[in-house]
Scaffold this active site. Structure first.
Site, PDB file in Angstrom:
ATOM      1  CG  HIS A 525      -2.121   9.047   2.909  1.00  0.00           C
ATOM      2  ND1 HIS A 525      -1.463  10.240   2.753  1.00  0.00           N
ATOM      3  CD2 HIS A 525      -3.117   9.051   1.995  1.00  0.00           C
ATOM      4  CE1 HIS A 525      -2.038  10.944   1.800  1.00  0.00           C
ATOM      5  NE2 HIS A 525      -3.051  10.244   1.314  1.00  0.00           N
ATOM      6  CB  THR A 526       4.059   6.087   4.049  1.00  0.00           C
ATOM      7  OG1 THR A 526       3.676   5.558   5.323  1.00  0.00           O
ATOM      8  CG2 THR A 526       5.527   6.484   4.101  1.00  0.00           C
TER       9      THR A 526
END
Length: 688
Positions: A525-526
């Protein structure tokens, strides 16, 4: 004080200690490792955790400092001690004898004082065959029995014998103490996994690690000290024992003390078979497949013809014997050396504390440090803390573990699992059983696993390797302890950094830990902002997708069963869509065209998302093996005093939303015991 009982292993980060910790963990013991790291590395502990799949508590303590050692005994219910800590180089001990006497003896006195004051009565001591000195001075003492008179000839051996005497005296004064004194001969080899092994700092003192460094190219040649001894080839005879056999000997000794309280006894640990230096050289050359240069020089002072162990006492009383020969030791040593040519010391790698100072379970490890592409990874959530391209950070990140644990953190860089994205009403059925998870108060669904989320869990490891000069890998592992899901997962996250290609590849692999089936959908979840150093938001960046076809969703962002074109975002065939302060607003699940299956790693890594910024002169391309990818423009990313909305854009490859409740997609997210879930994704950066 903790309720669990622990086995305290001093010097447990070292060569023999680390292998013994692995055997203890596999036998069901909980371990605390104490080490001052003066001649070892914490990396061995991180690797032991992944090897065993267990948390191994660690305290950096010098045994010569009584106060921190005493506090450790206060904080944990220690049931037994295995004592490896100490300086151990024979030659060095003749140069700095006072240092050896102080470190080895004072440290042991402090340890025994703490044991006595905390009513800890069992100790297995790592002694040495050096206490015998030159056993050839006696008739009929080769192989050497425990009854051989002692007579160490160097300060190291004398400290070992002094410690033995201290234990015998303490036992004489208090028969409730139990001591197993293990005199072992020449440990060699490495764990067969190649994950842990001997990591000598400086020039190796022992034959096998020296040969390994010659073979791998770190040293020019091997020196053989004397070829005029009365042996088959003129070189000295020694008893070489595989370190795994040696570790199992310590486990056998501990079990003996548990069975026979009040014991104080010595045991030799060896094979009972002698091997000459040149025989060992030939065995090692056979293992590696080639010969290397050696030179015969003069005899070394103090060397004797034959030092072989008589091990009948250990065989009969400890019910222990060696199972691995010198050939196997050579094979295992070579695997360790090839996988870790510089041991635990890897160029381009750095680590720092991420939580409380001294908490080794919470670190940030940097891969590619000193290059134009550096990636920083944390144990917490196996999180991508930062990606630095050409000296500039390009992702939304926080400063420390406390900030990442805060509820305001929108999963920045985290590993999301065991089940990413939404589950309708937090419920699903597996094998006829209805599962109910704790739902969100906002919409009554579960998002990113809810209270079970990986982003706040401490992952074990990492195991860091450097297979090529420009490539680094880091393996993290998490095994569910308690979960609302129907079965526990064991999840491996592998990062691969390629500084030449400026690519970060992430691979996920999960298996059920035990029995049963459960849901699995794991991703990262960057949030990217390529112009972060100039602009607080993604305004001015441009985005393109492989396809703007996505799942149609209702007002709770759950799929309706239909597909829809989201024309507000461009495809690879169109001019890219420029992101403004407010447009486009994206929070949709797009389809990649790749098949949905339980393990997608056999599918090609396919580019699905591109983000570029002309001011930063940079582009990132996200590729995946997954059937879908969710894209967020970060419209609800608002971290107080840190980030505002649209501070980054996230591309999250994964399975279809709520697949666990859809008959068409369910088989891609339901993981039975014995099968494997997996997928890959990559981030590649290019200069415009």
């Amino acid at each position: 004080m903790s309720e669990d009982k622990y086995c305290l292993v001093t010097g447990g980060a070292g060569y023999i200690g680390s292998h013994t910790v692995v055997e203890l963990c596999e036998a069901g013991y909980k371990c605390i490792v104490v080490d001052n790291l003066s001649n070892s590395s914490y990396e061995s502990v991180a690797r032991m955790e992944l090897l065993t799949g267990q948390e191994i508590k660690f305290a950096k303590i010098d045994l010569c400092e009584l106060e921190p050692l005493n506090k450790l005994f206060d904080d944990y219910k220690i049931d037994s001690v295995l004592h490896f800590a100490g300086l151990k180089a024979v030659g060095e001990s003749t140069q700095i004898p006072l240092t050896y006497y102080f470190n080895n003896i004072v440290g042991t006195i402090n340890l025994l004082e703490c044991m006595k004051s905390h009513d800890v009565k069992k100790l297995v001591f790592s002694s040495s065959a050096t206490v015998y000195g030159d056993a050839t001075r006696f008739e009929n003492m080769i192989p050497i029995p425990e009854t051989c008179p002692t007579g160490p000839t160097n300060p190291y051996g004398k400290t070992k014998l002094t410690i033995e005497d201290m234990m015998r005296d303490l036992h004489f004064s208090d028969k409730s103490f139990s001591f197993a004194i293990l005199r072992y001969f020449n440990p060699i080899g490495a764990h067969p996994s190649g994950v842990i092994g001997e990591d000598p700092l400086g020039i190796p003192n022992n034959l096998l690690p020296f040969m390994a460094q010659v073979a791998i190219g770190r040293r020019p040649k091997l020196y053989v000290f004397g070829d005029d001894y009365d042996s088959v080839d003129g070189t000295p005879i020694r008893d070489y024992i595989h370190v795994v056999d040696l570790a199992k000997g310590h486990l056998a000794a501990l079990k003996y003390l548990e069975k026979y309280a009040g014991t104080c006894r010595e045991w030799n640990l060896g094979t009972g078979h002698g091997t000459t230096v040149l025989q060992m050289y030939r065995a090692f050359c056979d293992a590696i497949g080639f010969n290397f240069e050696y030179v015969v020089t003069a005899r070394r002072d103090g060397d004797v013809l034959n030092l072989t162990a008589k091990c009948d006492r250990a065989t009969n009383e400890l019910e222990w014997k060696t199972e691995l020969d010198v050939n196997k030791a050579c094979v295992d040593l070579w695997k360790w050396t090839q996988d870790n040519p510089f041991g635990y010391q890897i160029k381009g790698v750095d680590s720092k504390f991420f939580g409380d100072k001294g908490d080794f379970s919470s670190r940030v490890v940097s891969l590619g440090k000193g290059t134009s592409f550096e990636v920083k990874l944390a144990n917490l959530g196996a999180t991508i803390v930062d990606i630095v391209v050409n000296g500039c950070s390009v992702v939304a990140s926080l400063d420390n573990e406390t900030e990442y644990k805060d509820q305001s953190n929108p999963f920045f860089g985290a590993t999301v699992g065991p089940y990413a994205n939404r589950i309708a009403n937090g419920t699903f059925e597996i094998n006829g059983k209805r599962i109910q998870l704790t739902v969100s108060k906002e919409d009554g669904n579960v998002v990113h696993s809810g209270i079970n989320s990986y982003h706040s869990k401490k992952f074990l490891g990492p195991i860091v390797k450097n297979p090529e000069a420009h490539i680094w890998t880091a393996d993290f592992k998490y095994v569910d302890e308690e979960t609302e899901f129907p079965a526990r997962l064991s999840t491996l996250v592998r990062y691969k950094v390629d500084s030449e290609k400026k690519t970060l590849t992430v691979e996920y692999e999960s298996k059920v830990a035990g029995q049963g089936s459960t849901g699995a959908n794991i991703t990262n979840h960057t949030y990217f902002n390529l112009n972060k150093f100039n602009e607080a938001t993604i305004k001015g960046s441009k985005v393109q997708l492989i396809d703007n076809t996505g799942l149609e969703v209702n007002n709770k962002l759950l799929p309706t069963g239909n597909l829809k074109k989201y024309t507000q975002v461009a495809t690879f065939n169109d001019s890219p869509t420029e992101i403004t302060e407010k447009e486009p607003v994206l929070d949709f699940c797009f389809v990649s065209g790749l098949p949905a299956k339980l393990d997608t790693r056999s599918s090609p890594l396919t580019p699905v998302f591109k983000l570029s910024n002309e001011d930063a002169k940079l582009e990132v391309e996200v590729a995946t093996t997954e059937p879908t990818f969710q894209v967020y423009t970060g419209d609800y990313v608002d971290v107080k005093d840190k980030y505002e909305n649209r501070a980054g854009i996230c591309c999250e490859p994964g399975r279809y939303i709520d697949a666990v409740n859809n008959p068409e997609w369910k088989s891609s997210v339901v993981l039975p015991a014995g099968e494997t879930y997996g997928h890959k994704l990559s981030y590649t950066f290019r200069t415009l």
